[in-house]
Write an enzyme that holds these catalytic residues in place. Structure first.
Site, mmCIF file in Angstrom:
data_model
loop_
_atom_site.group_PDB
_atom_site.id
_atom_site.type_symbol
_atom_site.label_atom_id
_atom_site.label_comp_id
_atom_site.label_asym_id
_atom_site.label_seq_id
_atom_site.Cartn_x
_atom_site.Cartn_y
_atom_site.Cartn_z
ATOM 1 N N ASN A 74 26.184 31.672 -4.118
ATOM 2 C CA ASN A 74 25.282 32.458 -4.970
ATOM 3 C C ASN A 74 26.144 33.136 -6.028
ATOM 4 O O ASN A 74 26.848 34.093 -5.722
ATOM 5 C CB ASN A 74 24.553 33.498 -4.108
ATOM 6 C CG ASN A 74 23.760 34.485 -4.946
ATOM 7 O OD1 ASN A 74 23.498 34.237 -6.121
ATOM 8 N ND2 ASN A 74 23.382 35.600 -4.341
ATOM 9 N N TRP A 75 26.061 32.622 -7.239
ATOM 10 C CA TRP A 75 26.952 33.148 -8.292
ATOM 11 C C TRP A 75 26.432 34.439 -8.909
ATOM 12 O O TRP A 75 27.106 35.034 -9.758
ATOM 13 C CB TRP A 75 27.150 32.083 -9.381
ATOM 14 C CG TRP A 75 27.938 30.896 -8.909
ATOM 15 C CD1 TRP A 75 28.540 30.749 -7.681
ATOM 16 C CD2 TRP A 75 28.208 29.689 -9.618
ATOM 17 N NE1 TRP A 75 29.172 29.534 -7.598
ATOM 18 C CE2 TRP A 75 28.983 28.859 -8.778
ATOM 19 C CE3 TRP A 75 27.881 29.222 -10.896
ATOM 20 C CZ2 TRP A 75 29.433 27.596 -9.166
ATOM 21 C CZ3 TRP A 75 28.331 27.961 -11.279
ATOM 22 C CH2 TRP A 75 29.088 27.166 -10.431
ATOM 23 N N LYS A 76 25.247 34.840 -8.538
ATOM 24 C CA LYS A 76 24.651 36.074 -9.082
ATOM 25 C C LYS A 76 24.713 36.034 -10.623
ATOM 26 O O LYS A 76 24.585 34.971 -11.205
ATOM 27 C CB LYS A 76 25.347 37.312 -8.515
ATOM 28 C CG LYS A 76 25.482 37.255 -6.999
ATOM 29 C CD LYS A 76 25.848 38.567 -6.389
ATOM 30 C CE LYS A 76 26.113 38.379 -4.903
ATOM 31 N NZ LYS A 76 26.139 39.615 -4.181
ATOM 32 N N HIS A 113 16.499 37.990 -1.874
ATOM 33 C CA HIS A 113 17.863 38.536 -1.789
ATOM 34 C C HIS A 113 17.791 40.063 -1.855
ATOM 35 O O HIS A 113 16.966 40.628 -2.583
ATOM 36 C CB HIS A 113 18.713 37.986 -2.940
ATOM 37 C CG HIS A 113 20.166 38.267 -2.771
ATOM 38 N ND1 HIS A 113 20.715 39.502 -3.061
ATOM 39 C CD2 HIS A 113 21.182 37.498 -2.312
ATOM 40 C CE1 HIS A 113 22.015 39.456 -2.800
ATOM 41 N NE2 HIS A 113 22.322 38.256 -2.338
ATOM 42 N N GLU A 133 19.498 42.179 -3.352
ATOM 43 C CA GLU A 133 19.623 42.756 -4.705
ATOM 44 C C GLU A 133 18.292 42.683 -5.449
ATOM 45 O O GLU A 133 17.986 43.552 -6.257
ATOM 46 C CB GLU A 133 20.749 42.043 -5.480
ATOM 47 C CG GLU A 133 22.111 42.458 -4.939
ATOM 48 C CD GLU A 133 23.216 41.427 -5.093
ATOM 49 O OE1 GLU A 133 23.065 40.482 -5.885
ATOM 50 O OE2 GLU A 133 24.236 41.552 -4.394
ATOM 51 N N GLU A 145 21.437 38.402 5.927
ATOM 52 C CA GLU A 145 22.428 39.062 5.091
ATOM 53 C C GLU A 145 22.325 40.574 5.284
ATOM 54 O O GLU A 145 21.512 41.229 4.612
ATOM 55 C CB GLU A 145 22.173 38.733 3.619
ATOM 56 C CG GLU A 145 22.303 37.267 3.289
ATOM 57 C CD GLU A 145 22.794 37.068 1.863
ATOM 58 O OE1 GLU A 145 23.837 36.425 1.690
ATOM 59 O OE2 GLU A 145 22.157 37.588 0.939
ATOM 60 N N GLY A 180 28.981 42.132 -0.633
ATOM 61 C CA GLY A 180 29.868 42.578 -1.707
ATOM 62 C C GLY A 180 30.711 43.791 -1.337
ATOM 63 O O GLY A 180 31.303 44.420 -2.206
ATOM 64 N N SER A 197 30.052 39.123 2.535
ATOM 65 C CA SER A 197 31.513 39.140 2.492
ATOM 66 C C SER A 197 32.162 37.999 3.277
ATOM 67 O O SER A 197 33.157 38.208 3.990
ATOM 68 C CB SER A 197 32.041 40.502 2.952
ATOM 69 O OG SER A 197 31.601 41.511 2.056
ATOM 70 N N GLY A 215 28.670 34.969 -1.823
ATOM 71 C CA GLY A 215 28.630 35.529 -3.165
ATOM 72 C C GLY A 215 30.009 35.454 -3.811
ATOM 73 O O GLY A 215 30.430 34.415 -4.313
ATOM 74 N N GLY A 216 30.737 36.571 -3.761
ATOM 75 C CA GLY A 216 32.033 36.702 -4.447
ATOM 76 C C GLY A 216 32.989 35.539 -4.242
ATOM 77 O O GLY A 216 33.574 35.034 -5.208
HETATM 78 C C1 PEP Z 1 25.287 37.329 -1.457
HETATM 79 O O1 PEP Z 1 25.176 37.682 -2.609
HETATM 80 O O2 PEP Z 1 24.364 36.680 -0.944
HETATM 81 C C2 PEP Z 1 26.512 37.666 -0.737
HETATM 82 C C3 PEP Z 1 26.553 37.428 0.530
HETATM 83 O O3 PEP Z 1 27.540 38.233 -1.458
HETATM 84 P P1 PEP Z 1 29.062 38.469 -0.956
HETATM 85 O O4 PEP Z 1 29.501 37.184 -0.309
HETATM 86 O O5 PEP Z 1 29.819 38.772 -2.195
HETATM 87 O O6 PEP Z 1 29.019 39.592 0.021
#
Ligand code: PEP
Length: 252
Positions: free
Chosen positions: A9-11, A94, A96, A164, A170, A210, A231-232
């Site tokens: 997930n590149w956000k 999600h 966010e 999640e 994050g 994470s 994500g990251g």
């Molecule tokens: C996400 O955005 O779904 C996520 C899990 O982010 P991160 O891996 O950066 O915690």
């Protein structure tokens, strides 16, 4: 046996040019055959990325969509547009989106229903806040999010669930494999109660929060974890490839 899904997930990261460069590197890498790899770029990069990954096993997904297919919704993106661009998946619910864009369980449910009608596979995210975990409300929160999100949905086969925990997204704080596993088991039991044993065994439940090259092997060693939403660590080719090439110490 379910094929694990590793989803990036590149956000709100990567211009179309940067996204295309990444897709090119991913395309050139040797990917394992028994893993499904999905990237979810921003809307503006979907077309450029699709051109590059077309004809490869790499899947394309979006990060959100509207519940209506067309109309007077300025600034919104319809599932029909995503379908036309070749998106096989869409991330819905999600945290966010829930937190910053006030998406409710009811809105998420409408989006899931529309995605299914359009044959786009939803990755339906659920997860508790830190305050909810600390006050032992995790299972209540998951139960409410899951039952509302799946309201009036007859078949779960096209849906992937992503657990999640919000406190892990994050933040660099990962749920331990045991913590994740406990919630995954709870989700699977809920699916079993609503859709039956076979459906519960066949549904992929991803962990997200994470995930890194350092913790992926331990997470994927858990029987209950069918893949990850990243994500990251999905933004850099080296870390994403290491996650895709996870090593399970005990194969299912
Ligand atoms: C996400 O955005 O779904 C996520 C899990 O982010 P991160 O891996 O950066 O915690």
């Amino acid at each position: 046996m379910k094929i694990p899904l590793i989803a990036g997930n590149w956000k709100m990261n990567k211009t179309p040019t940067q996204a295309a460069e990444f897709a090119e590197l991913l395309k050139q890498a040797k990917l394992p055959e028994n893993v499904e790899v999905l990237i979810c770029p921003p809307f503006t990069a979907l077309s450029a990325v699709k051109k590059i990954i077309n004809g490869t096993p790499i899947k394309l997904g979006a990060q959100n969509m509207h519940w209506e297919t067309k109309g007077a919704f300025t600034g919104e993106i319809s599932g029909e547009f995503l379908q036309d661009l070749g998106c096989e998946y869409v991330i819905l619910g999600h945290s966010e989106r829930r937190q910053y864009f006030y998406e409710t369980d009811e809105i998420i449910n409408k989006k899931i229903q529309t995605a299914l009608k359009l044959n786009i596979k939803p990755i339906f995210c659920v997860g508790e806040l830190l305050s909810e975990r600390e006050t032992d409300k995790t299972f209540d929160v998951i139960k409410k999010q899951l039952s509302s999100g799946l309201n009036n949905i007859e078949h779960i086969n096209a849906i992937t669930i992503a657990y999640e925990p919000v406190w892990a997204i994050g933040t660099g704080k990962t749920a331990t494999p045991k913590q994740a596993s406990e919630v995954h088991k709870f989700i699977r039991t809920m699916i079993k109660d609503k859709y039956g044993e076979n459906a519960s065994q066949d549904t992929r439940i991803l962990y997200g929060g994470s995930v890194t090259p350092e913790n992926i092997d331990d997470l994927m060693t858990e029987n209950e974890i069918d893949g990850v939403l990243v994500g990251g660590a999905s933004l850099k080719i080296d870390s994403f490839l290491r996650i895709i090439n996870f090593k399970r110490t005990a194969l299912q």
